[in-house]
Write a protein that holds these residues in place. Structure first.
Motif, PDB file in Angstrom:
ATOM      1  N   ASP A 150      11.255 -10.326  20.032  1.00 44.47           N
ATOM      2  CA  ASP A 150      11.649 -11.672  19.486  1.00 44.47           C
ATOM      3  C   ASP A 150      10.856 -12.682  19.829  1.00 44.47           C
ATOM      4  O   ASP A 150      10.896 -13.342  20.834  1.00 44.47           O
ATOM      5  CB  ASP A 150      13.117 -11.640  19.798  1.00 44.47           C
ATOM      6  CG  ASP A 150      13.879 -12.856  18.816  1.00 44.47           C
ATOM      7  OD1 ASP A 150      13.179 -13.738  18.526  1.00 44.47           O
ATOM      8  OD2 ASP A 150      14.868 -12.588  18.333  1.00 44.47           O
TER       9      ASP A 150
ATOM     10  N   MET B 271      13.301  -6.385  23.112  1.00 44.49           N
ATOM     11  CA  MET B 271      14.085  -5.800  22.021  1.00 44.49           C
ATOM     12  C   MET B 271      14.296  -4.287  22.096  1.00 44.49           C
ATOM     13  O   MET B 271      14.883  -3.693  21.296  1.00 44.49           O
ATOM     14  CB  MET B 271      13.975  -6.130  20.724  1.00 44.49           C
ATOM     15  CG  MET B 271      14.141  -7.763  20.498  1.00 44.49           C
ATOM     16  SD  MET B 271      13.957  -8.276  18.760  1.00 44.49           S
ATOM     17  CE  MET B 271      15.203  -7.449  18.224  1.00 44.49           C
TER      18      MET B 271
ATOM     19  N   PRO C 212      14.184  -1.104  17.857  1.00 49.39           N
ATOM     20  CA  PRO C 212      15.446  -2.248  17.931  1.00 49.39           C
ATOM     21  C   PRO C 212      16.015  -1.774  16.351  1.00 49.39           C
ATOM     22  O   PRO C 212      15.453  -1.538  15.718  1.00 49.39           O
ATOM     23  CB  PRO C 212      14.794  -3.467  17.710  1.00 49.39           C
ATOM     24  CG  PRO C 212      13.420  -3.378  17.379  1.00 49.39           C
ATOM     25  CD  PRO C 212      12.798  -2.094  17.984  1.00 49.39           C
ATOM     26  N   THR C 213      17.381  -2.044  16.644  1.00 46.96           N
ATOM     27  CA  THR C 213      18.181  -1.747  15.432  1.00 46.96           C
ATOM     28  C   THR C 213      18.853  -3.130  14.910  1.00 46.96           C
ATOM     29  O   THR C 213      19.753  -3.079  14.155  1.00 46.96           O
ATOM     30  CB  THR C 213      19.510  -0.724  16.026  1.00 46.96           C
ATOM     31  OG1 THR C 213      20.116  -1.435  16.917  1.00 46.96           O
ATOM     32  CG2 THR C 213      18.839   0.516  16.413  1.00 46.96           C
ATOM     33  N   GLU C 214      18.626  -4.177  15.437  1.00 48.46           N
ATOM     34  CA  GLU C 214      19.176  -5.346  15.043  1.00 48.46           C
ATOM     35  C   GLU C 214      18.726  -5.806  13.815  1.00 48.46           C
ATOM     36  O   GLU C 214      17.338  -5.545  13.367  1.00 48.46           O
ATOM     37  CB  GLU C 214      19.041  -6.531  16.256  1.00 48.46           C
ATOM     38  CG  GLU C 214      19.515  -6.284  17.476  1.00 48.46           C
ATOM     39  CD  GLU C 214      21.257  -6.505  17.254  1.00 48.46           C
ATOM     40  OE1 GLU C 214      21.579  -7.403  16.548  1.00 48.46           O
ATOM     41  OE2 GLU C 214      21.817  -5.965  17.883  1.00 48.46           O
ATOM     42  N   ASP C 215      19.508  -6.410  12.995  1.00 53.61           N
ATOM     43  CA  ASP C 215      18.801  -7.152  11.760  1.00 53.61           C
ATOM     44  C   ASP C 215      18.191  -8.210  12.187  1.00 53.61           C
ATOM     45  O   ASP C 215      18.207  -9.067  12.992  1.00 53.61           O
ATOM     46  CB  ASP C 215      20.176  -7.588  10.892  1.00 53.61           C
ATOM     47  CG  ASP C 215      20.897  -6.464  10.351  1.00 53.61           C
ATOM     48  OD1 ASP C 215      20.504  -5.441  10.084  1.00 53.61           O
ATOM     49  OD2 ASP C 215      22.041  -6.544  10.003  1.00 53.61           O
ATOM     50  N   SER C 216      16.659  -8.397  11.300  1.00 52.69           N
ATOM     51  CA  SER C 216      15.806  -9.191  11.712  1.00 52.69           C
ATOM     52  C   SER C 216      15.228  -9.864  10.514  1.00 52.69           C
ATOM     53  O   SER C 216      15.456  -9.379   9.552  1.00 52.69           O
ATOM     54  CB  SER C 216      14.579  -8.493  12.422  1.00 52.69           C
ATOM     55  OG  SER C 216      15.183  -8.002  13.413  1.00 52.69           O
TER      56      SER C 216
ATOM     57  N   MET D 147      15.488 -12.028  15.476  1.00 55.39           N
ATOM     58  CA  MET D 147      16.864 -11.648  15.041  1.00 55.39           C
ATOM     59  C   MET D 147      17.601 -12.467  14.320  1.00 55.39           C
ATOM     60  O   MET D 147      17.387 -13.797  14.454  1.00 55.39           O
ATOM     61  CB  MET D 147      17.572 -10.991  16.406  1.00 55.39           C
ATOM     62  CG  MET D 147      17.111  -9.909  17.298  1.00 55.39           C
ATOM     63  SD  MET D 147      18.119  -9.557  18.441  1.00 55.39           S
ATOM     64  CE  MET D 147      17.632 -10.871  19.573  1.00 55.39           C
TER      65      MET D 147
ATOM     66  N   ARG E 214      21.101 -12.551  14.383  1.00 53.59           N
ATOM     67  CA  ARG E 214      22.057 -12.735  14.878  1.00 53.59           C
ATOM     68  C   ARG E 214      21.652 -13.225  16.353  1.00 53.59           C
ATOM     69  O   ARG E 214      20.993 -12.427  16.940  1.00 53.59           O
ATOM     70  CB  ARG E 214      23.059 -11.648  15.106  1.00 53.59           C
ATOM     71  CG  ARG E 214      23.586 -11.327  13.646  1.00 53.59           C
ATOM     72  CD  ARG E 214      24.400 -12.326  12.867  1.00 53.59           C
ATOM     73  NE  ARG E 214      24.812 -11.886  11.507  1.00 53.59           N
ATOM     74  CZ  ARG E 214      24.189 -12.286  10.463  1.00 53.59           C
ATOM     75  NH1 ARG E 214      23.285 -13.182  10.555  1.00 53.59           N
ATOM     76  NH2 ARG E 214      24.482 -11.969   9.222  1.00 53.59           N
ATOM     77  N   SER E 215      22.376 -14.224  16.967  1.00 57.10           N
ATOM     78  CA  SER E 215      22.079 -14.541  18.409  1.00 57.10           C
ATOM     79  C   SER E 215      22.745 -13.760  19.434  1.00 57.10           C
ATOM     80  O   SER E 215      23.908 -13.630  19.295  1.00 57.10           O
ATOM     81  CB  SER E 215      22.475 -16.139  18.561  1.00 57.10           C
ATOM     82  OG  SER E 215      22.161 -16.304  19.944  1.00 57.10           O
ATOM     83  N   PRO E 216      22.160 -13.257  20.273  1.00 60.53           N
ATOM     84  CA  PRO E 216      22.871 -12.635  21.230  1.00 60.53           C
ATOM     85  C   PRO E 216      23.340 -13.546  22.419  1.00 60.53           C
ATOM     86  O   PRO E 216      24.210 -12.918  23.447  1.00 60.53           O
ATOM     87  CB  PRO E 216      22.013 -11.508  22.187  1.00 60.53           C
ATOM     88  CG  PRO E 216      20.310 -12.561  21.905  1.00 60.53           C
ATOM     89  CD  PRO E 216      20.634 -13.150  20.533  1.00 60.53           C
TER      90      PRO E 216
ATOM     91  N   THR F 220      15.014  -2.905   9.167  1.00 61.40           N
ATOM     92  CA  THR F 220      14.733  -2.708  10.405  1.00 61.40           C
ATOM     93  C   THR F 220      13.230  -1.563  10.731  1.00 61.40           C
ATOM     94  O   THR F 220      12.603  -1.595  11.618  1.00 61.40           O
ATOM     95  CB  THR F 220      16.048  -2.091  11.114  1.00 61.40           C
ATOM     96  OG1 THR F 220      17.001  -2.885  10.953  1.00 61.40           O
ATOM     97  CG2 THR F 220      15.910  -1.948  12.623  1.00 61.40           C
TER      98      THR F 220
END
Length: 836
Positions: A773, A780, A784-788, A799, A801-803, A831
Motif C-alpha cells: 500500500d 498487503m 491481496p483481496t482488499e478493494d483498492s 486500499m 478501507r482503512s485497517p 483486485t
C-alpha cells in the motif's frame, strides 16, 4: 495536428446508430472527459443515448457509464470550475448534478437536481466564481509568475455573506425561460425561473457568458438565420431567502449572410451559436448552414457615438457634455463558403488579446488559445484564428490518415467520397488547447494532438519555452497538465525539468511554499516519459511522500505551555537541526524541549509504518552512496538535495525521542551485531552527507572516509529493497510516436514489446513478491483481496478501507481522501489488476 488514440466500443451486431441524435462532450480541468453516444443496443434493450460516459484521458478504456435516469436525449454536459462535479440536462427539462462517490473518478452519483418539466434545455452553465486569469504571452520570459498570469478583476455571479461566491447553475429552455438553481450552504437548492423577455418565443440555440460586473448575458436564436440573434442581460439576486431574476434586452444582430444578395437564402438555419469565451460576452461566433455547406461569422459588441441630428449640431455644447454612446454589434470577420459544419470547439486557454500579446504570439508562433476548431461532415477539422477566422491548420480525418497535414493555406475542397463518412458530432479543447477530444458519428472517441505552433517549424529552444510556459500555467492554476505531456519527447525531459526548477526557484518564498508539492509532481510526470529519467521519477515521488510524512509528524507536536511562542515546535525543530551540525543524535536531542514531543503510546505505535519507511529510506540512500555515479538508480537525486536530507535528519531526531517513550514505534533493522546502535550510526552518516550539500550554491563531494563507511553498511545492516511505485498503466508514455493507438472501451491496453524486460529494473515485480500500500507503507501480502484504488496520474495504489482506526492514522489518511500525493485523482481498480 494528429491522432493520439481512438477508443471504440465493442462491436455488437445488435447495436445501431441514430444519426439524428445530437452528441455532447465536456473536458474538465482535472482531465476528466464526459460524453454521450448515439448507440442503441437492441439485444440488451439499452439506449446508450440516455447514458453519460466518463473517462480520464490517461486511462480511456476504463469508462464509467452512468445510467443517468434522463428520459430524453441528453442535450448539455457542463463541468464545474473545480472539475469534480458535472451537470447534465435533457430534452425534458431535467437537470442533474453529479458528484464522485468516495472521490473515485469511476464511481458517480446524482445528489441534486432541478427541473422545468417538459421544457427542453438548450444551454446550461455553472455560475461564475469570480476567478479569472489572463495569460500574457508578452511576459512569457518574465521571472515572475504574477506577471505571466495576472488576476483579472471579475465579480462572481452571486455572493454569500463576506463575498464568498455562491454556487449554482443556470439554464435556458426552448420556450425562452431562464432557470437558476442556487446551492445554499446547508446543501439545499433555491430555484427560480423567469422569462427572458415579455414576449416569449422559441429558442432553438442559446449560449451563456458572464460580465466582469457579475451579470450574465444570454444569446438566443430561434434557429432561422433571417431572424435576429437576441441578447439578454440576466441579474440574479437573493432577496428574503428567495431567488430573484431580472432580465433586460440588449442590442441584437442579424447575420450578414442574410443581407448578402448572393447568400440571402443559401444558409437558412443557424446551427451553432457560441460566445468566444465564457468570460467575454462581447464576442460571439455564429454558424449558418444548409444541407450543402456552412458559413461562420464572428461579431463584436462595441461602443459607438450616437449620431446627432443636424438641427442640434450647431447648438453650443454644455461644458463637460459628452457625446451619447450606444452599444452596437459589428462584424469582425467571416469565412467563405465552407463544407457543412458538424461541431465547434472554442479555446479554453485565457490568453490575453492585447495588441502586444498578439504580436509576440505571432512572432514566436505561439498558437494555443488563438484557434477555434470546426469539424465538418467530410471528417476534417479546421483550426481557425478566433479573430480573423483565417485557417491555421487542417486535419483531414483518420479515414484518410495518409493525407493528414497541417497547412497555413486555406484548404481546397475535396470531392465527396461515396457512402457515409466518419465525422465528429461533438468536439472539445483541453484546458491549454494542446489537445482536442471528439466523438464521431459511430460513437468512437478520438484524442488529437494540436501542435503549439500549428505545424510551423520551431527551433527546440522556442518549443521548450512554449511548453514550459504552459506547464507553469498549469502549476499556478492547479489544472491537469496531461495535454502538455502529449508534446514532450524523451529528449526534452531533462531540459524541461531543469528549466521548470529554475523558474520555480525565482519565485518568492510564499509562492514557492504554495507550489512546492505541485512542482515536484510535475517533475515526476515529466521524468516518466523517458527511460533515462525514470529513476528520477522515483526520487520525486519519494520526495512527495517524505514531505507529507514530515509535515504530518511535525503537526502532532504540541507546545508544552499554553502561551505559545511565535514558532511552533516543528519550526523550532527545523531551526535547531539546521544550526546544530553535531553528528551525535543524542547531543542534538539535548537542545530540544522533549516535553513537546510527548504523545500517547497508541498514537506512536500506529505511526510505526511511516516511521519504518523513513528509517528504511535513510538506510537505502546511504548504502547506495558508493554507487552515486549511476544516475539510473533511484535515490540519486537525494544525494545532492540538501533540504531533503535535512528533513530526513529532523525525522530521525523525532523518531529517536519517540523511541524513548515507546520503543515499539522505532524502525526495525536487521543488524549483524547485537550491540549495534543502528539509528546513531545512520544519523552520523546522514549528517556527514548533509554537511556536504547543505549549501546548494557550493556543494561538495562526499569524502573518501564517508564513502568507505557507507560501503560497510550492507555488512552491518540488512539493506531493504525499497518498493517504489508500480509501473503506471496509463497511456501517456505510449503516445510519443506519431502512430495512433487503437483502444477499446472496457479492455485495458498493453503495447506489444513493452514488457517487464524493457522496463527499468526498479519497477519490475516478481510474481511472489509482497504487494505494498504505497500511501500507508503497509505490506498487503502476495495476493491481496482488499478493494483498492489507484492514482490516475502516478499509479500509486492504496486500499479503499482503512485497517487502522486511531486518530493519528485517520489524520494521515484524510489528507489523501480526494487526491493522491501527486495531486492526481483516484480510480477504483479490480483486485486482479491492482498488483500486476
Amino acid at each position: 495536428m494528429d491522432v493520439a488514440y481512438v477508443c471504440e466500443w465493442e462491436k455488437r451486431p445488435s447495436s445501431n446508430h441514430c444519426p439524428s441524435i445530437p452528441l455532447v462532450c465536456a473536458w474538465s480541468c482535472r482531465n476528466l472527459i464526459a460524453f454521450t453516444t448515439d448507440l442503441k443496443n437492441e439485444e440488451e434493450e439499452k439506449d446508450l443515448s440516455h447514458m453519460i460516459h466518463i473517462i480520464d484521458s490517461e486511462h480511456p478504456w476504463d469508462v464509467y457509464c452512468i445510467n443517468s435516469g434522463h428520459t430524453e436525449v441528453i442535450s448539455c454536459l457542463e463541468w464545474d470550475q473545480s472539475g469534480s462535479r458535472l451537470l447534465s440536462a435533457d430534452g425534458d427539462g431535467q437537470i442533474k448534478c453529479w458528484g464522485m462517490t468516495e472521490h473515485l473518478v469511476n464511481s458517480w452519483e446524482s445528489t441534486l437536481g432541478s427541473a422545468v418539466e417538459g421544457d427542453p434545455i438548450v444551454a446550461l452553465t455553472w455560475l461564475h466564481n469570480g476567478v479569472k486569469l489572463a495569460l500574457h504571452v508578452e511576459k512569457s520570459g518574465s521571472t515572475n509568475f504574477g506577471e505571466k498570469f495576472s488576476r483579472v478583476k471579475f465579480s462572481p455571479s452571486l455572493t454569500l455573506f463576506g463575498g464568498k461566491p455562491m454556487e449554482g447553475w443556470m439554464a435556458v429552455t426552448v420556450s425562452g425561460l431562464v432557470t437558476v438553481s442556487l446551492l445554499k450552504p446547508n446543501g439545499t437548492l433555491l430555484t427560480a425561473s423567469e422569462s427572458l423577455c415579455r414576449l416569449r418565443g422559441r429558442v432553438a440555440l442559446a449560449d451563456i457568458a458572464f460580465t466582469g460586473g457579475g451579470n450574465i448575458v444570454v444569446a438566443a436564436t430561434d434557429g432561422s438565420s433571417s431572424a435576429p440573434v437576441q441578447f439578454y442581460k440576466v441579474c440574479v439576486n437573493v432577496v428574503n431567502e428567495k431567488c430573484r431574476i431580472d432580465t433586460e434586452l440588449l442590442p441584437s444582430l442579424f447575420m450578414r449572410c442574410t443581407t448578402d444578395p448572393a447568400r440571402k437564402d443559401k444558409y437558412p438555419a443557424v446551427t451553432h451559436l457560441k460566445f468566444l469565451t465564457r468570460e467575454n460576452s462581447e464576442q460571439v461566433l455564429l454558424c449558418a448552414s444548409s444541407q450543402m455547406g456552412s458559413i461562420v461569422e464572428c461579431w463584436s459588441l462595441r461602443k459607438e457615438g450616437l449620431p446627432v441630428n443636424n438641427i442640434f449640431q450647431h447648438r453650443s455644447p454644455v461644458v463637460g457634455e459628452k457625446q451619447p454612446m450606444i452599444l452596437k454589434w459589428r462584424i469582425l470577420s467571416a469565412t467563405n463558403d465552407l463544407d457543412r459544419v458538424s461541431a465547434v470547439a472554442l479555446p479554453k486557454l485565457p490568453i490575453s488579446m492585447s495588441s502586444t500579446d498578439l504580436k509576440v504570439a505571432n512572432d514566436t508562433k505561439f498558437c494555443p488559445g488563438l484557434g477555434l476548431a470546426l469539424a465538418f461532415h467530410d471528417g476534417s477539422i479546421h483550426i481557425l484564428h478566433r479573430m480573423s477566422l483565417q485557417t491555421m491548420g487542417v486535419f483531414y480525418g483518420s479515414s484518410s490518415s495518409s493525407n493528414q497535414r497541417v497547412t497555413d493555406e486555406p484548404a481546397i475542397k475535396r470531392q465527396r467520397a461515396g457512402g457515409p463518412t466518419t465525422h465528429f458530432k461533438a468536439l472539445q479543447f483541453s484546458c491549454t488547447s494542446l489537445a482536442l477530444v471528439g466523438v464521431d458519428n459511430h460513437g468512437k472517441l478520438h484524442m488529437l494532438r494540436v501542435s503549439p505552433s500549428m505545424g510551423q517549424m520551431l527551433d527546440m529552444n522556442t518549443l521548450l519555452r512554449h511548453l514550459l510556459f504552459l506547464l507553469e500555467y498549469c502549476m499556478v492554476t492547479g489544472f491537469d497538465w496531461w495535454d502538455v505531456l502529449l508534446h514532450v519527447q524523451p529528449g526534452m525531459v531533462h531540459s524541461l525539468v531543469e528549466r521548470l526548477h529554475e523558474e520555480y526557484m525565482r519565485q518568492n518564498q510564499a509562492l514557492q511554499q504554495v507550489l512546492s508539492t505541485r512542482v515536484v509532481a510535475m517533475k515526476a510526470s515529466l521524468c516518466k516519459l523517458s527511460s533515462a529519467t525514470a529513476a528520477r521519477a522515483c526520487d520525486f515521488h519519494a520526495k512527495l511522500l517524505l514531505i507529507a510524512i514530515s509535515s504530518t509528524l511535525k503537526s502532532l507536536l504540541r507546545p508544552h505551555l499554553l502561551n505559545t511562542p511565535d514558532k511552533s515546535p516543528g519550526d523550532r525543530l527545523a531551526e535547531i537541526c539546521a544550526k546544530n551540525t553535531d553528528i551525535d543524535i543524542d547531543k542534538v536531542m539535548i537542545n530540544l524541549k522533549t516535553e513537546e514531543f510527548v504523545l500517547d503510546a497508541s498514537t506512536l505505535q500506529s505511526l510505526q509504518q511511516l516511521i519504518q519507511w523513513v528509517g528504511d529510506f535513510v538506510l537505502y540512500l546511504l548504502a547506495n552512496l558508493p554507487n552515486q555515479g549511476s544516475i539510473v538508480r533511484p535515490g540519486f537525486g537525494f544525494l545532492r538535495d540538501g533540504p531533503s536530507l535535512g528533513m530526513l535528519r529532523e525525522m530521525m531526531v523525532v523518531i529517536r525521542i519517540w523511541g524513548l517513550l515507546k520503543p515499539g514505534c522505532l524502525p526495525i533493522y536487521t543488524a549483524t551485531s547485537d550491540n549495534q546502535d543502528s539509528m546513531s550510526l545512520l544519523f552520523r552518516l546522514l549528517t556527514k552527507l548533509w554537511l556536504c550539500c547543505r549549501d546548494e550554491s557550493h556543494p561538495q563531494e562526499p569524502d573518501e572516509p564517508l564513502i568507505d563507511e557507507c560501503c560497510l553498511l550492507p555488512s552491518q545492516l540488512l539493506v531493504p529493497a525499497m518498493d517504489w511505485l508500480p509501473v503506471n498503466d496509463g497511456i501517456i508514455c505510449k503516445l510519443q510516436s506519431k502512430h495512433p493507438l487503437r483502444l477499446q472501451f472496457g479492455k485495458p491496453y498493453s503495447l506489444p514489446g513493452l514488457n517487464s524486460g524493457s522496463q527499468v529494473e526498479i519497477f519490475s515485480r516478481s510474481p511472489g513478491s509482497q504487494r505494498m500500500d504505497n500511501l500507508r507503507c503497509l505490506h498487503m501480502g502476495v495476493c491481496p483481496t482488499e478493494d483498492s484504488k489507484a492514482c490516475t496520474r502516478c499509479g500509486c495504489v492504496t486500499m479503499l478501507r482503512s485497517p487502522n482506526k486511531t486518530t493519528a492514522v485517520k489524520q494521515w489518511e484524510q489528507r489523501w481522501i480526494k487526491n493522491c500525493l501527486c495531486g492526481g485523482l483516484w480510480r477504483r481498480i479490480p483486485t486482479t489488476l491492482s498488483w500486476l
